[in-house]
Design a protein around this motif. Structure first.
Motif, PDB file in Angstrom:
ATOM      1  N   ILE A  62    -151.392  35.374 -76.468  1.00 49.81           N
ATOM      2  CA  ILE A  62    -149.963  35.079 -76.357  1.00 49.81           C
ATOM      3  C   ILE A  62    -149.799  33.782 -75.569  1.00 49.81           C
ATOM      4  O   ILE A  62    -150.400  33.631 -74.507  1.00 49.81           O
ATOM      5  N   PRO A  63    -148.999  32.849 -76.088  1.00 51.97           N
ATOM      6  CA  PRO A  63    -148.806  31.590 -75.351  1.00 51.97           C
ATOM      7  C   PRO A  63    -148.189  31.840 -73.977  1.00 51.97           C
ATOM      8  O   PRO A  63    -147.474  32.805 -73.772  1.00 51.97           O
ATOM      9  N   GLY A  64    -148.484  30.953 -73.078  1.00 51.21           N
ATOM     10  CA  GLY A  64    -147.926  31.056 -71.737  1.00 51.21           C
ATOM     11  C   GLY A  64    -149.020  30.929 -70.701  1.00 51.21           C
ATOM     12  O   GLY A  64    -150.202  31.103 -70.984  1.00 51.21           O
ATOM     13  N   HIS A  65    -148.576  30.618 -69.511  1.00 53.94           N
ATOM     14  CA  HIS A  65    -149.518  30.430 -68.412  1.00 53.94           C
ATOM     15  C   HIS A  65    -149.896  31.756 -67.769  1.00 53.94           C
ATOM     16  O   HIS A  65    -149.212  32.763 -67.933  1.00 53.94           O
ATOM     17  N   ALA A  66    -150.962  31.701 -67.007  1.00 53.46           N
ATOM     18  CA  ALA A  66    -151.364  32.854 -66.200  1.00 53.46           C
ATOM     19  C   ALA A  66    -150.395  32.987 -65.033  1.00 53.46           C
ATOM     20  O   ALA A  66    -149.716  32.032 -64.656  1.00 53.46           O
TER      21      ALA A  66
END
Length: 158
Positions: free
Chosen positions: A30-34
């Motif tokens: 899933i796209p997105g940062h940690a």
């Protein structure tokens, strides 16, 4: 060359992580940062890490995930991969509930919006750093660091 994870490296990882239990978690597909999560650790369970979060959190849906660890004193770094699943065992949920957790979730353990996730660790890479006084001096003065004496690196299960 990577070496196989041994008992000493596992011990170093869990000891340092216990002292600084923050991990950057991210779902793999899933796209997105940690995002930083405070790990709930169990001394007897070196296969999993637990977290409390809200159901609308970006990792709450679970699935394949990665976690990155850099301990407070920077003596251990790790990259973990595995699967996030909802923890449904009421005893486990209660075992890890504390005043510190309740500070984030004031409605308590019974709040339907609070979910406990379990990160089942499947694979890991761990690096330990122990430059010592000589290494720190070399670092500060720009002298070459001997990779052999700077720390260790291992791959396997933690």
């Amino acid at each position: 060359m990577d070496r196989k994870m041994d008992k000493d490296m596992r011990t170093a990882f869990w000891r340092a992580f216990h002292a600084s239990p923050v991990i950057m978690m991210r779902l793999a597909n899933i796209p997105g940062h940690a995002e930083p999560m405070t790990a709930q650790l169990d001394q007897d369970a070196h296969h999993a890490i637990w977290f409390y979060t809200r159901r609308n959190n970006r990792i709450a849906s679970g699935g394949a995930a990665t976690g990155e660890v850099a301990t407070l004193q920077h003596e251990v770094f790790a990259s973990l991969s595995g699967v996030l699943v909802e923890e449904t065992d009421a005893a486990v949920r209660a075992q890890h509930w504390s005043n510190a957790v309740e500070a984030w979730f004031p409605e308590g353990l019974g709040d339907r919006e609070v979910v406990m996730l379990r990160f089942d660790i499947e694979d890991a890479e761990v690096w330990t750093a122990h430059l010592g006084v000589k290494g720190a001096f070399r670092l500060l003065t720009g002298k070459p660091i001997d990779q052999e004496s700077a720390g260790e690196h291992a791959v396997g299960s933690v």
